[in-house]
Design an enzyme around this catalytic site. Structure first.
Site, PDB file in Angstrom:
ATOM      1  N   TYR A 429       0.816  -1.224   0.000  1.00  0.00           N
ATOM      2  CA  TYR A 429       0.000   0.000   0.000  1.00  0.00           C
ATOM      3  C   TYR A 429       0.850   1.274   0.000  1.00  0.00           C
ATOM      4  CZ  TYR A 429      -0.399  -0.027   5.330  1.00  0.00           C
ATOM      5  OH  TYR A 429      -0.207  -0.012   6.678  1.00  0.00           O
ATOM      6  N   GLU A 430       0.193   2.361  -0.243  1.00  0.00           N
ATOM      7  CA  GLU A 430       0.862   3.671  -0.369  1.00  0.00           C
ATOM      8  C   GLU A 430       1.872   3.659  -1.509  1.00  0.00           C
ATOM      9  OE1 GLU A 430      -0.770   5.646   1.683  1.00  0.00           O
ATOM     10  OE2 GLU A 430       0.159   7.112   0.374  1.00  0.00           O
ATOM     11  N   GLY A 431       1.516   2.970  -2.600  1.00  0.00           N
ATOM     12  CA  GLY A 431       2.449   2.789  -3.719  1.00  0.00           C
ATOM     13  C   GLY A 431       3.278   1.550  -3.467  1.00  0.00           C
ATOM     14  N   GLN A 436       7.627   2.517  -5.913  1.00  0.00           N
ATOM     15  CA  GLN A 436       8.652   3.339  -5.248  1.00  0.00           C
ATOM     16  C   GLN A 436       9.944   3.315  -6.048  1.00  0.00           C
ATOM     17  OE1 GLN A 436       7.684   5.098  -2.582  1.00  0.00           O
ATOM     18  NE2 GLN A 436       5.724   4.020  -2.669  1.00  0.00           N
TER      19      GLN A 436
END
Lengths: 572, 572
Positions: A429-431, A436
């Site tokens: 999650y969060e990319g 990244q």
């Protein structure tokens, strides 16, 4: 599963590895004296040890549930959340104008680390609110700020992020949620959002959703997306929660871990929302929030790594084993070289990841306090590394923690497995960590690798200074940094998709070299007599750092051989 | 979650990589013609695809339970087990004298691979029985063989292994279970055993436990341990299950995964048992069983890797993503370089692990068929590598499979997470992977590394032969083998605990070099035109093999720096 806040480690890293003194020397953060920081971290540590850690397993065993559209949270979470909110822990780095402590993000980062270790599923709640506060501080109108920020900062209201839709995950631009002007300055938001962490709860007065949606004239893709604040209860004229908005939780996901955190499918049916930032400027506003959230999620991995390490170490120091292979051994499994190798790996990787995260936090604080572009560029470079390496470290350390436990590691009562099940999502999650890495080699190297090379130069300068006291370690770090420079130059000479093909190994190589650099700093700070940090640095540099060469070889290969492996080849 | 038996891969590896023709050319295995093997694997494949795979998730959602001392298994498992037993799949390599097919272990290994992929928790049941058959064939009296083997081979009765006790895990010698002579040739077995896989079930007529216990005159440690066969029901004069023995299941464990497999705490209260092998010769007999079980568990990892790979590939080929980074792409996430890197890693590692396992199986078959010590030494060397690398690959591939799924990977309905939860234990049970590595650098190198060096020589000979057609790949493999030789020489010059300190990285380096060797063989077999196997070999050799150098550097470090990190350092 007792947890001990690693206060000495934070103190040491702030003082000797992350250069926090520069932050405390700025006008903006003049109040962040060593005494204040120590007091704050000590208080937060107590909360984590005494209130949050006992709830870790509760959250796993008694997940949040959805009853007739209402989310019921794990028993004990409501009371613990109250203590988080009342202690001012939701947003200690928020602007004092809205009730925040105005402390450096670096301090908040250390607090998030401890809270993640103690109870990851509950900690995710204030982490989401922190991101929302950040986005509103930067992009919301003064009216929205005045209305929402005090409530969010105090923890009376919680915040969430709504990006993903069933057909739009990493590909955010594919989203279909719509926002139609109501003619009175508000918008009617319609659509379905999935994977919404803490989409609702039964302990905050209100839940405020930041929702990405497309205006009627919004272009396809990411350029046509705007950001809206959509509260569960629409504030009345006094700013208190009023009419129920037309939004709700459709269902909660059944996940591998993080059971205490309700992950919702949210439905918006013409819900009333307020625009945050400019029309079609949603991605920009969202990135403000996501950058800090990426540091926050990286720190979740580090916190879990710390928790899993302490847990495994306690087991290794307690578990008897008949034959000790060493004279004067304790008679427990910590006497065994392979167990010690695992524990040392866990500790050394956790230190490296934590040092990277705190250096990033310092860069963000310095960028804010000084406005200097160099600090911002440094922070931008470190963000994807801190997120991906922090979470990979969480997963790796949690898995090693299970291994240290032997057969007991697979038994849920032990608690070792929960760390792995909980932390696994942080690489997603969060990319995702793949995203990244692509951010690192793509967007963050649009400067032709300049920021990366400055970082590498700092590493080499540090190694040169360390040559006098620690020649062998300094030499290894200098050489690894040189390989990293060559790897970076080779990378920026490639086309974008060739970079992407090697992005993940490249990021990991960078993280190892940075980790070695910070370990070396710690060893130098310990002085010529050496000590535990020097021994741990030697372990990291001699045993773990060498992997960077293989990773850089991998990263140099480009994309051609990957695409030569056609879908037919892969299916054969 | 459809599963497709990878029959073409088995065929190719048997024909071109594992040298199965040598097995088929022996007198003992003359019946294992290509046609027979193909027919057998095809039939087993159908069973796995149609009967076992649909139960994979059932086992997870409806775990085995204990009701008033009776184990109730997952709905559907009893019927599927019946089909396994009636098809003769429990023990296809067992001696025809007792009803087995007498097929090579290599064929059984391929079948186990498929069954593990389809439903790991149920497959663990016949795997345990296979180990028991092996131990009885080698060590039991003729009377015990005649009574038990036909029932075990037919699957009417199941077998278990009882080694571990609460205070005696990896340290088997610490066990306390007692065996007292009853004066009539039988023994009264008393003690508690834990982590007993498939300790009981509700679908076999009888459950036969092989139990390690100590005779009254048994010395402390492993030298005083004997092995006993202790059936749940004592066979009557006709060999049918008779009187209930005084043993039972105390409780079942709540595990991270493998829910369909009941993991029992077993209590023996003066239960009647028969000795297997010589008094105090329990460890020797157990090792017979454990060696094959180690191959079997390694193959569990490989099977899960295959299942997780197929599952992730199907998702990647289906999941739409707006912007494709390549011309003529499919518009799904498989177009993305990083997704393709993950899938290629999964496929390349699975191939390497499978090739190692099947080469080990061939060595075991050849040792049995020819009695040649070289084959036995080769098998002994490969056993810990196949176990540890096979299971590590299962874990790594399952984790990558989750990552390919993005957010969906963390949602249990998807099935990706179950692979990781299920397979995680394979790195722990049947000797942790740390124990495997210590076996490799300890016991398996008591010959001063001779067997290892012979294996390395084979790799270099293979690389030399490949130079003509694939010079670049051949060069890399040759050099890696040379590094492995130097690493081995350095290792055997070290003291035992220094070797142990580097055992895990050493084992992994060896596995990577072996994997590269078998990939190169596959590429050579594909001919000068190249093809998918050559492309996959290039991926493995160029991108994954380089890690061997870092691992060997790690392995050379010895133990001193680990012990310098004292328990106080680790606790700081």
């Amino acid at each position: 599963m007792p947890y001990r806040a690693p206060l000495a480690d934070f103190r040491f890293i702030l003082d000797h590895v992350a250069g926090f003194d520069a932050v405390a020397a700025t006008e903006l953060f003049a109040e962040a004296t060593p005494e204040t920081v120590e007091a704050i971290l000590g208080e937060a540590g107590k909360l984590c040890e005494n209130v949050l850690a006992p709830l870790q397993r509760e959250g796993d065993l008694k997940p949040a549930t959805l009853e007739n559209g209402v989310v019921r949270t794990t028993p004990g979470f409501a009371e613990a959340y109250r203590q988080i909110a009342e202690g001012g822990w939701v947003a200690i780095s928020a602007d004092p104008e809205h009730g925040g402590m105005g402390l450096p993000l670096t301090v908040a980062t250390a607090v998030n680390d401890m809270m993640s270790a103690a109870c990851l599923s509950l900690q995710l709640n204030p982490l989401m609110t922190q991101g929302q506060i950040e986005a509103l501080e930067h992009h919301a109108s003064e009216e929205l700020k005045a209305l929402y920020l005090p409530k969010l900062v105090s923890g009376e209201w919680c915040g969430t992020m709504n990006l993903t839709e069933p057909q739009a995950g990493s590909d955010v631009g594919a989203l279909r949620s719509k926002a139609e002007p109501n003619g009175n300055g508000t918008y009617a938001i319609t659509g379905q959002k999935v994977f919404i962490s803490w989409g609702d709860n039964d302990f905050s007065e209100n839940v405020c959703h930041l929702v990405l949606a497309r205006l009627p004239d919004g272009a396809p893709g990411t350029k046509g997306i705007s950001l809206f604040l959509v509260p569960k209860f629409i504030p009345d004229e006094n700013g208190n929660p009023g009419r129920r908005n037309s939004l709700g939780v459709v269902s909660l996901e059944h996940k591998m871990g993080l059971h205490g955190s309700p992950t919702a499918v949210m439905q918006y049916d013409g819900a009333t929302g307020w625009m945050v930032g400019a029309p079609h400027g949603g991605m920009k506003a969202m990135f403000t929030m996501m950058n800090n959230a990426r540091l926050g999620v990286g720190v979740q991995g580090i916190g879990v790594a710390e928790g899993a390490y302490q847990h495994a170490l306690a087991y290794a120091l307690d578990r008897k084993q008949g034959n000790t292979p060493v004279e004067g051994g304790s008679g427990t499994i910590v006497d065994h070289a392979d167990v010690r190798r695992m524990l040392a790996t866990m500790k050394a990787e956790t230190f490296a990841a934590r040092a990277i995260a705190l250096n990033l936090a310092v860069a963000l604080d310095m960028a804010r306090a000084t406005g200097e572009a160099d600090w911002a560029a440094r922070a931008a470079l470190l963000t994807p590394i801190a997120k991906a390496y922090g979470t990979d470290t969480g997963i790796n350390v949690a898995s090693l923690g299970m291994q240290v436990h032997g057969g007991m590691g697979f038994i849920e009562e032990t608690g070792a497995a929960q760390y792995l099940r909980d932390v696994r999502v942080t690489a997603i999650y969060e990319g995702t960590n793949g995203i990244q890495a692509m951010d690192l080699v793509g967007r963050k190297m649009m400067d032709n690798g300049e920021a990366a090379c400055r970082q590498i130069e700092e590493i080499q300068t540090g190694a040169e200074a360390a040559r006098a006291s620690l020649p062998a370690l300094a030499e290894d770090v200098w050489n690894a940094a040189e390989a990293m420079r060559e790897g970076t130059e080779a990378l920026v000479a490639q086309g974008l998709n060739d970079r992407f093909a090697g992005a993940v190994p490249f990021l990991r190589a960078f993280a190892l070299v940075l980790g070695a650099h910070y370990h070396l700093r710690a060893a130098v700070a310990e002085g010529t007599q050496g000590g535990p940090r020097t021994r741990l640095a030697a372990f990291f540099i001699k045993r773990l750092l060498p992997e960077h060469a293989a990773l850089l070889a991998h990263a140099r290969e480009g994309a051609a051989d990957l695409y030569a492996l056609s879908p037919e080849d892969l299916s054969a």
